[in-house]
Scaffold this motif. Structure first.
Motif, PDB file in Angstrom:
ATOM      1  N   ARG A   1       2.266  11.616 -10.049  1.00  0.00           N
ATOM      2  CA  ARG A   1       1.153  12.578 -10.028  1.00  0.00           C
ATOM      3  C   ARG A   1      -0.094  12.005 -10.686  1.00  0.00           C
ATOM      4  NH1 ARG A   1       3.551  17.760  -9.063  1.00  0.00           N
ATOM      5  NH2 ARG A   1       5.785  17.592  -9.215  1.00  0.00           N
ATOM      6  N   LYS A   2      -0.386  10.775 -10.335  1.00  0.00           N
ATOM      7  CA  LYS A   2      -1.532  10.104 -10.933  1.00  0.00           C
ATOM      8  C   LYS A   2      -2.271   9.361  -9.823  1.00  0.00           C
ATOM      9  CE  LYS A   2      -2.325   6.873 -14.574  1.00  0.00           C
ATOM     10  NZ  LYS A   2      -1.716   5.802 -15.329  1.00  0.00           N
ATOM     11  N   PRO A   3      -3.530   9.742  -9.558  1.00  0.00           N
ATOM     12  CA  PRO A   3      -4.258   9.126  -8.442  1.00  0.00           C
ATOM     13  C   PRO A   3      -4.386   7.606  -8.605  1.00  0.00           C
ATOM     14  CG  PRO A   3      -5.503  10.963  -9.357  1.00  0.00           C
ATOM     15  CD  PRO A   3      -4.342  10.743 -10.274  1.00  0.00           C
ATOM     16  N   CYS A   4      -4.398   6.903  -7.485  1.00  0.00           N
ATOM     17  CA  CYS A   4      -4.525   5.445  -7.508  1.00  0.00           C
ATOM     18  C   CYS A   4      -5.855   5.029  -6.880  1.00  0.00           C
ATOM     19  CB  CYS A   4      -3.349   4.809  -6.766  1.00  0.00           C
ATOM     20  SG  CYS A   4      -3.230   5.274  -5.028  1.00  0.00           S
TER      21      CYS A   4
ATOM     22  N   GLY B   1      -4.898  17.360  -0.534  1.00  0.00           N
ATOM     23  CA  GLY B   1      -4.998  16.672  -1.811  1.00  0.00           C
ATOM     24  C   GLY B   1      -5.143  15.204  -1.511  1.00  0.00           C
ATOM     25  N   SER B   2      -5.563  14.431  -2.490  1.00  0.00           N
ATOM     26  CA  SER B   2      -5.647  12.995  -2.249  1.00  0.00           C
ATOM     27  C   SER B   2      -5.000  12.262  -3.398  1.00  0.00           C
ATOM     28  CB  SER B   2      -7.105  12.551  -2.105  1.00  0.00           C
ATOM     29  OG  SER B   2      -7.139  11.166  -1.800  1.00  0.00           O
TER      30      SER B   2
ATOM     31  N   ASP C   1     -10.615  10.386  -7.115  1.00  0.00           N
ATOM     32  CA  ASP C   1     -11.931  10.958  -6.787  1.00  0.00           C
ATOM     33  C   ASP C   1     -12.193  11.107  -5.284  1.00  0.00           C
ATOM     34  OD1 ASP C   1     -12.459  11.050  -9.523  1.00  0.00           O
ATOM     35  OD2 ASP C   1     -13.305   9.020  -9.501  1.00  0.00           O
ATOM     36  N   TRP C   2     -11.132  11.198  -4.490  1.00  0.00           N
ATOM     37  CA  TRP C   2     -11.298  11.350  -3.037  1.00  0.00           C
ATOM     38  C   TRP C   2     -12.161  10.225  -2.458  1.00  0.00           C
ATOM     39  CZ3 TRP C   2      -9.250  14.563   0.679  1.00  0.00           C
ATOM     40  CH2 TRP C   2      -8.525  15.675   0.231  1.00  0.00           C
ATOM     41  N   ASP C   3     -12.097   9.054  -3.071  1.00  0.00           N
ATOM     42  CA  ASP C   3     -12.897   7.917  -2.588  1.00  0.00           C
ATOM     43  C   ASP C   3     -12.203   7.302  -1.378  1.00  0.00           C
ATOM     44  OD1 ASP C   3     -14.399   5.652  -2.216  1.00  0.00           O
ATOM     45  OD2 ASP C   3     -13.587   4.596  -3.961  1.00  0.00           O
ATOM     46  N   ILE C   4     -12.268   7.996  -0.243  1.00  0.00           N
ATOM     47  CA  ILE C   4     -11.459   7.577   0.912  1.00  0.00           C
ATOM     48  C   ILE C   4     -12.306   7.152   2.108  1.00  0.00           C
ATOM     49  CG2 ILE C   4      -9.470   9.014   0.327  1.00  0.00           C
ATOM     50  CD1 ILE C   4     -10.511  11.051   2.432  1.00  0.00           C
ATOM     51  N   ASN C   5     -11.772   6.236   2.881  1.00  0.00           N
ATOM     52  CA  ASN C   5     -12.275   6.049   4.241  1.00  0.00           C
ATOM     53  C   ASN C   5     -11.119   6.415   5.166  1.00  0.00           C
ATOM     54  OD1 ASN C   5     -10.597   3.845   4.606  1.00  0.00           O
ATOM     55  ND2 ASN C   5     -12.234   2.404   5.098  1.00  0.00           N
ATOM     56  N   ILE C   6     -11.276   6.167   6.449  1.00  0.00           N
ATOM     57  CA  ILE C   6     -10.272   6.594   7.432  1.00  0.00           C
ATOM     58  C   ILE C   6      -8.909   5.944   7.144  1.00  0.00           C
ATOM     59  CG2 ILE C   6     -11.168   4.843   9.078  1.00  0.00           C
ATOM     60  CD1 ILE C   6      -9.722   8.083  10.320  1.00  0.00           C
ATOM     61  N   VAL C   7      -8.920   4.676   6.745  1.00  0.00           N
ATOM     62  CA  VAL C   7      -7.667   3.961   6.481  1.00  0.00           C
ATOM     63  C   VAL C   7      -6.938   4.586   5.278  1.00  0.00           C
ATOM     64  CG1 VAL C   7      -6.727   1.753   5.665  1.00  0.00           C
ATOM     65  CG2 VAL C   7      -8.397   1.800   7.543  1.00  0.00           C
ATOM     66  N   ASP C   8      -7.706   4.900   4.236  1.00  0.00           N
ATOM     67  CA  ASP C   8      -7.090   5.501   3.039  1.00  0.00           C
ATOM     68  C   ASP C   8      -6.413   6.825   3.359  1.00  0.00           C
ATOM     69  OD1 ASP C   8      -7.954   3.629   0.946  1.00  0.00           O
ATOM     70  OD2 ASP C   8      -9.968   4.322   1.457  1.00  0.00           O
TER      71      ASP C   8
ATOM     72  N   ALA D   1       0.841  -1.202   0.000  1.00  0.00           N
ATOM     73  CA  ALA D   1       0.000   0.000   0.000  1.00  0.00           C
ATOM     74  C   ALA D   1       0.878   1.254   0.000  1.00  0.00           C
ATOM     75  CB  ALA D   1      -0.916  -0.012   1.218  1.00  0.00           C
ATOM     76  N   ALA D   2       1.952   1.217   0.777  1.00  0.00           N
ATOM     77  CA  ALA D   2       2.857   2.367   0.847  1.00  0.00           C
ATOM     78  C   ALA D   2       3.482   2.624  -0.524  1.00  0.00           C
ATOM     79  CB  ALA D   2       3.943   2.117   1.890  1.00  0.00           C
ATOM     80  N   ARG D   3       3.854   1.550  -1.212  1.00  0.00           N
ATOM     81  CA  ARG D   3       4.488   1.721  -2.512  1.00  0.00           C
ATOM     82  C   ARG D   3       3.499   2.281  -3.540  1.00  0.00           C
ATOM     83  NH1 ARG D   3       5.747  -1.499  -6.628  1.00  0.00           N
ATOM     84  NH2 ARG D   3       4.741  -3.266  -5.624  1.00  0.00           N
ATOM     85  N   LYS D   4       2.261   1.795  -3.460  1.00  0.00           N
ATOM     86  CA  LYS D   4       1.222   2.279  -4.383  1.00  0.00           C
ATOM     87  C   LYS D   4       1.008   3.795  -4.211  1.00  0.00           C
ATOM     88  CE  LYS D   4      -3.668   1.325  -4.798  1.00  0.00           C
ATOM     89  NZ  LYS D   4      -4.704   0.301  -4.592  1.00  0.00           N
TER      90      LYS D   4
END
Lengths: 267, 259
Positions: free
Chosen positions: A25-28, A146-147, A151-158, A14-17
């Motif tokens: 500069r490309k959202p994952c 920034g995320s 699309d800022w599709d985050i939960n607390i873990v993200d 996850a850290a590497r991603k």
């Protein structure tokens, strides 16, 4: 991918991603599904890997940001506590300095109180009094979040794994002391082209921004990354965050602390 | 719209308020524009005055951009305050006197002189001799709090009750005062006075304009509620609502527990 990554743990992967998303500069995609469900320690472990990587590459740690400090945002993410991320020197922008739109992915902006410490907080469980004694001065601040998650599709873990969605920060220039303003009732108004786009008050940040700093100081003591003299602490938004539009200037005023500006390039 | 219709519609709204029974939106059965809606509002207030009530001031609505956009309108709305709507700071009230009350944080101004022509910001602020934290109770007389712009204007902009703290002299700058509304001691909504049109004094300018356009004016000694800084929240039994405003002090109201 090379064989060396085959045995990497979920945390390392996850850290590497997130690291790659930042570099390219490309959202994952979100990382939450790759980590144990709602495991905040795992999320902080992801963040810590990239913090160590940043420090090794020569980036200078200058402070922390506190996120998820508003009741509304906590409710949206289904959590009952704030989170934190690392601030590095290369994230600091001068008041009014033009910011290139490509510096932060999917930028949003919020107004906060920044606290600068004059001493280390090395004790276990620092109290409000310890924190107040350690505050050197206060500045108005804008945080550009920034995320790296699409699309800022985050939960607390993200968001924790993604360095609490930190981006850049702008500090005002008028040094004020804690006694110069009402940290709980201070008004905050953010404007674009003379139009008010966000307002709030000190109490919106965990009841008082100092409460947020105390929470952080305790959390840092637990995690062995104690707050140090000189650290900048962005204590959390005083009002709703606003999506950044290219070519605009965002001016935040905090009652008793003056104002601070963030200007964005047209493209 | 003839006088008979004005009389009938204003009576319907008056009875809905006194009997605490919500009615169907007037606009579903009658055609009237915003100007005519203000005429109904004037008649509604006159019914109260005829019963011995007195006019104590005005209230402004839709002063936040979001609220105006949500309603699809871009002008403010003006309602009237009467003595029977006044509740004392700290008073315990029975929420059963309303239909479906909501409460919102406000700033109140007190006028030391009448404003009988349109004025700019400096002029209106010269006419202000006091400022205070205030809470407004809104309670639409329409079912489900649903209404058109004309409906809400006729219904005195949903205004039903107001609580004003102690008036003090104007501080040097009122454009960015922190406002924290708490429920049972816990902060619920936070904003700055900037949420009211960037400067709450701007609300007075529009109040003067709207009053003059609709047959009355702001009088010396009257109070003005400048508009809500955050969305209204339902006012339920057993609730203590307080508002603190930076540099201004606080105001509160408590509702009695459900019977």
């Amino acid at each position: 991918m090379s064989d060396s990554f085959i045995n990497e743990t979920a945390v390392e992967s996850a850290a590497r991603k997130l690291y790659v998303a930042t570099e390219q500069r490309k959202p994952c995609s979100p990382v939450r599904d790759e980590l144990p469900e709602l495991d905040l320690d795992a999320a902080y472990a992801v963040q810590e890997i990239n913090t160590i990587k940043a420090l090794e590459s020569g980036r200078r740690l200058v402070g922390r940001k506190i996120g998820l400090t508003s009741k509304v945002v906590q409710a949206q993410l289904g959590v009952d506590q704030p989170d934190f991320g690392m601030l590095f020197a290369d994230m600091a922008i001068a008041d009014g300095e033009m910011i290139s739109m490509d510096r932060v992915q999917q930028p949003k902006i919020e107004a906060e109180v920044a606290f600068i410490l004059s001493r280390d907080l090395l004790m276990d469980e620092p109290t409000t009094a310890d924190v107040i004694s350690a505050i050197d001065y206060v500045l108005p601040a804008l945080e550009i979040v920034g995320s790296r998650i699409k699309d800022w599709d985050i939960n607390i873990v993200d968001t924790i794994a993604d360095n609490a969605s930190s981006g850049l920060f702008v500090l005002g220039n008028q040094k004020r002391s804690l006694a110069d303003f009402d940290s709980r009732l201070c008004g905050m108004s953010m404007e674009v082209q003379g139009e008010v786009v966000s307002t709030g008050a000190g109490a919106a940040c965990l009841g008082n921004p100092i409460n947020a700093v105390t929470w952080l100081a305790r959390e840092m003591a637990l995690r062995n990354r104690h707050l140090r003299a000189g650290d900048i602490i962005l204590s959390g938004a005083l009002g709703p965050m606003v999506k950044v539009e290219a070519g605009q200037t965002y001016t935040a005023r905090i009652s008793g602390l003056g104002s601070v500006r963030a200007s964005f390039s047209a493209v | 719209m003839n006088n008979l219709m004005i009389e009938q519609l204003s009576r319907n709204l008056d009875i809905a308020a006194t009997e605490r029974v919500a009615i169907t939106q007037l606009s579903l059965e009658h055609n009237f524009d915003e100007q005519q809606a203000y005429i109904i509002q004037n008649a509604l207030i006159q019914h109260r005055v005829d019963r011995g009530d007195s006019i104590t001031g005005v209230k402004m609505g839709f002063t936040s951009r979001e609220k105006a956009e949500q309603m699809g309108v871009f002008d403010r709305i003006l309602g009237r305050l009467t003595q029977s709507m006044a509740i004392n700071d700290g008073q315990v009230i029975d929420p059963g006197r309303f239909i479906h009350p909501r409460i919102e944080p406000e700033i109140a101004f007190r006028l030391s002189r009448s404003l009988t022509r349109n004025c700019d910001l400096s002029e209106v602020m010269m006419a202000v001799d006091g400022i205070a934290p205030a809470l407004e109770i809104i309670d639409s007389r329409y079912k489900n709090f649903k209404f058109s712009l004309a409906d809400v204007l006729a219904d005195n902009c949903s205004s039903s009750g107001y609580i004003i703290g102690q008036f003090i002299e104007l501080p040097a700058n009122i454009a960015n005062l922190g406002m924290v509304m708490s429920v049972n001691g816990v902060p619920h909504s936070c904003a700055s006075s900037a949420a009211i049109m960037g400067h709450p004094g701007r609300s007075i300018i529009d109040a003067v304009r709207l009053a003059l356009a609709n047959g009355h004016s702001l009088q010396a000694g009257q109070v003005l509620l400048a508009g809500a800084a955050t969305p209204a929240i339902p006012l339920e039994p057993g609730m203590h609502v307080s508002l603190e405003i930076e540099s201004l002090g606080s105001v509160s109201v408590t509702t009695s527990a459900a019977k």
